[in-house]
Design a protein around this motif. Structure first.
Motif, mmCIF file in Angstrom:
data_model
loop_
_atom_site.group_PDB
_atom_site.id
_atom_site.type_symbol
_atom_site.label_atom_id
_atom_site.label_comp_id
_atom_site.label_asym_id
_atom_site.label_seq_id
_atom_site.Cartn_x
_atom_site.Cartn_y
_atom_site.Cartn_z
ATOM 1 N N PHE A 148 23.636 55.242 64.534
ATOM 2 C CA PHE A 148 24.615 55.789 63.588
ATOM 3 C C PHE A 148 23.844 56.405 62.416
ATOM 4 O O PHE A 148 22.936 55.774 61.860
ATOM 5 N N VAL A 149 24.231 57.626 62.043
ATOM 6 C CA VAL A 149 23.635 58.260 60.870
ATOM 7 C C VAL A 149 24.778 58.828 60.035
ATOM 8 O O VAL A 149 25.800 59.257 60.576
ATOM 9 N N ASN A 150 24.629 58.763 58.700
ATOM 10 C CA ASN A 150 25.727 59.237 57.853
ATOM 11 C C ASN A 150 25.198 60.101 56.720
ATOM 12 O O ASN A 150 23.981 60.293 56.591
ATOM 13 N N ASP A 151 26.125 60.637 55.902
ATOM 14 C CA ASP A 151 25.691 61.537 54.829
ATOM 15 C C ASP A 151 26.451 61.287 53.533
ATOM 16 O O ASP A 151 27.303 60.406 53.438
ATOM 17 N N LYS A 152 26.136 62.096 52.526
ATOM 18 C CA LYS A 152 26.709 61.894 51.196
ATOM 19 C C LYS A 152 28.115 62.460 51.076
ATOM 20 O O LYS A 152 28.751 62.296 50.040
ATOM 21 N N THR A 153 28.602 63.147 52.129
ATOM 22 C CA THR A 153 29.961 63.699 52.054
ATOM 23 C C THR A 153 30.973 62.811 52.769
ATOM 24 O O THR A 153 32.158 63.125 52.807
ATOM 25 N N LEU A 173 24.887 63.300 71.136
ATOM 26 C CA LEU A 173 25.929 63.016 70.148
ATOM 27 C C LEU A 173 27.205 62.624 70.887
ATOM 28 O O LEU A 173 27.678 63.367 71.741
ATOM 29 N N VAL A 174 27.764 61.441 70.572
ATOM 30 C CA VAL A 174 28.977 60.999 71.273
ATOM 31 C C VAL A 174 30.204 60.917 70.355
ATOM 32 O O VAL A 174 31.331 60.828 70.846
ATOM 33 N N ARG A 175 30.010 60.939 69.041
ATOM 34 C CA ARG A 175 31.170 60.868 68.151
ATOM 35 C C ARG A 175 30.771 61.312 66.746
ATOM 36 O O ARG A 175 29.694 60.960 66.272
ATOM 37 N N THR A 176 31.624 62.078 66.096
ATOM 38 C CA THR A 176 31.481 62.387 64.669
ATOM 39 C C THR A 176 32.803 62.029 64.010
ATOM 40 O O THR A 176 33.858 62.392 64.528
ATOM 41 N N PHE A 177 32.764 61.275 62.924
ATOM 42 C CA PHE A 177 34.020 60.892 62.281
ATOM 43 C C PHE A 177 33.826 60.700 60.780
ATOM 44 O O PHE A 177 32.702 60.607 60.289
ATOM 45 N N ARG A 178 34.948 60.658 60.083
ATOM 46 C CA ARG A 178 34.929 60.455 58.633
ATOM 47 C C ARG A 178 34.857 58.954 58.363
ATOM 48 O O ARG A 178 35.733 58.194 58.755
ATOM 49 N N GLY A 179 33.787 58.513 57.675
ATOM 50 C CA GLY A 179 33.626 57.092 57.375
ATOM 51 C C GLY A 179 34.109 56.731 55.984
ATOM 52 O O GLY A 179 34.249 55.565 55.652
ATOM 53 N N GLY A 180 34.353 57.751 55.158
ATOM 54 C CA GLY A 180 34.819 57.498 53.797
ATOM 55 C C GLY A 180 35.009 58.828 53.098
ATOM 56 O O GLY A 180 34.706 59.887 53.658
ATOM 57 N N ASP A 181 35.508 58.764 51.873
ATOM 58 C CA ASP A 181 35.748 60.004 51.123
ATOM 59 C C ASP A 181 34.535 60.402 50.281
ATOM 60 O O ASP A 181 34.418 61.548 49.861
ATOM 61 N N GLY A 182 33.673 59.436 50.006
ATOM 62 C CA GLY A 182 32.537 59.706 49.126
ATOM 63 C C GLY A 182 31.215 59.400 49.801
ATOM 64 O O GLY A 182 31.119 59.349 51.034
ATOM 65 N N GLN A 183 30.191 59.178 48.966
ATOM 66 C CA GLN A 183 28.835 58.992 49.472
ATOM 67 C C GLN A 183 28.695 57.698 50.270
ATOM 68 O O GLN A 183 29.037 56.619 49.803
ATOM 69 N N LEU A 184 28.154 57.838 51.480
ATOM 70 C CA LEU A 184 27.909 56.693 52.357
ATOM 71 C C LEU A 184 26.421 56.382 52.342
ATOM 72 O O LEU A 184 25.615 57.219 51.987
ATOM 73 N N GLU A 185 26.063 55.181 52.744
ATOM 74 C CA GLU A 185 24.652 54.942 53.052
ATOM 75 C C GLU A 185 24.485 53.691 53.907
ATOM 76 O O GLU A 185 24.359 53.777 55.103
ATOM 77 N N GLY A 186 24.493 52.526 53.273
ATOM 78 C CA GLY A 186 24.168 51.303 53.994
ATOM 79 C C GLY A 186 25.088 51.083 55.186
ATOM 80 O O GLY A 186 26.291 51.285 55.089
ATOM 81 N N CYS A 187 24.520 50.669 56.301
ATOM 82 C CA CYS A 187 25.356 50.342 57.459
ATOM 83 C C CYS A 187 24.636 49.313 58.325
ATOM 84 O O CYS A 187 23.429 49.134 58.224
ATOM 85 N N VAL A 188 25.424 48.645 59.159
ATOM 86 C CA VAL A 188 24.865 47.667 60.097
ATOM 87 C C VAL A 188 25.870 47.471 61.223
ATOM 88 O O VAL A 188 27.075 47.586 61.010
#
Ligand code: CA
Ligand code: CA
Ligand code: CA
Ligand code: CA
Ligand code: CA
Length: 339
Positions: A148-153, A173-188
């Motif tokens: 999983f990789v995410n971005d600041k948008t 690439l198997v899925r792209t989705f919105r994880g939040g409205d703002g900056q993302l980073e930490g994940c597990v």
């Protein structure tokens, strides 16, 4: 009047670090995210792998000595999974990370002795504008690895990792989705229970189903309305206990603390700890990435360990380059009265 937040923060439990790594080579904000690699035959030779987001990946032994550095680019976050199958008979240990030098996912193999080498057939180039947070997922049920990789948008990409005929790794690439409205980073990811936890830095902690064919609607585990979290939410990690039990831990960067939740069920909040000064090792503040293991790592850490990036590393009164601090898990367990 004392605010609710101050009252809660007064209840935070304090532990001290047992080890600190060597400082990273770059000054300023450089150390970011640690991961733990467990040596297959001698756990006392396990390694702390830390991203230096200005230049690459540093590797430390359990005394904190830097044993290797790989100048592979601006690795922001890093994660490890062991025994990932390349085919029916051959497995590898994988260290992977988000690489802001070429906006890619870096994939490296950790050899049995602890040395690392590239294992990708071609650069895995993200479609995100700028890769940022990163974590791995190994779906135990179907033995399939993902990144999983995410971005600041607020966007998240999920990549399936697969072995090639010449025993390298490739990704699709198997899925792209919105994880939040703002900056993302930490994940597990929780490899057994199949969840992807994601920090939206100024909002809180989201929980998604980690399987690529599942719904991409998240539920909010906790947010800044709680009296103990303070933006940014940074690193997330999972302590694997027996029988699907354990803990989800979050770096609450704004008040220099670590919130602990139950891993199973609805992720009930259990308490918060901070890492204060020890006589010879400074405490931890403004933490980015964290990691934890329940595995016994030999005489120095028989009960597992927690590792956190330290935003301000002091040696005596002197501020030096950032590093990673390590705490014997037993102390955290006792202070928070975890079972
Ligand atoms: Ca930082
Ligand atoms: Ca990590
Ligand atoms: Ca951040
Ligand atoms: Ca410090
Ligand atoms: Ca220090």
């Amino acid at each position: 009047m004392v605010s609710e937040r101050k009252k809660t923060e007064a209840e935070f439990k304090s532990v001290t670090p047992d080890m600190e790594t060597a400082p990273v080579a770059d000054s300023g904000d450089a150390a970011d995210d640690p991961a733990i690699w467990i040596h297959p035959s001698d756990p006392s030779r396990s390694l702390i792998i830390g991203s230096n987001k200005q230049s690459g990946i540093a590797v430390y032994d359990l005394n904190g000595t830097e044993v290797a550095f790989y100048p592979v680019g601006k690795i922001n976050n890093v994660d490890v999974r062991q025994n990932i199958p390349l085919n029916d008979t051959i497995s590898i240990d994988l260290v992977a990370g988000s690489n802001r030098t070429d906006n890619s996912i870096t994939l490296m193999e950790i050899l049995p002795g602890g040395n690392m080498e590239d294992i990708f057939v071609r650069p895995v180039l993200s479609g995100l504008k700028e890769v940022y947070g990163f974590c791995l997922y190994f779906d135990r049920q179907n033995q399939q690895a993902y990144a999983f990789v995410n971005d600041k948008t607020g966007l998240v990409e999920q990549w399936r990792l697969f072995g090639t005929d010449d025993l390298k790794l490739d990704a699709e690439l198997v899925r792209t989705f919105r994880g939040g409205d703002g900056q993302l980073e930490g994940c597990v990811c929780d490899d057994d229970l199949g969840f992807f936890y994601l920090g939206e830095e100024d909002k809180g902690i989201w929980k998604f189903n980690a399987h690529p064919d599942s719904t991409s609607t998240g539920t909010l585990v906790d947010d800044m309305a709680s009296s103990y979290l303070k933006a940014d939410i940074e690193g997330l990690t999972i302590y694997y206990g027996a029988d699907g039990k354990g803990y989800l831990i979050a770096s609450s960067q704004g008040n220099n603390s670590f919130a602990v939740y139950r891993r199973e069920g609805n992720n009930e909040y259990l308490g918060t700890f901070v890492i204060s000064n020890a006589p010879l090792i400074d405490g931890v503040s403004e933490t980015d990435g964290i990691d934890v293991t329940s595995a016994s790592l030999g005489p120095a850490f028989p009960n597992g360990l927690f590792v956190a990036q330290d935003g301000y590393n002091h040696n005596g009164k002197k501020l030096v380059s950032q590093n990673f601090k390590v705490v014997d898990w037993k102390k955290i367990e006792e202070k928070l009265k975890l079972e």
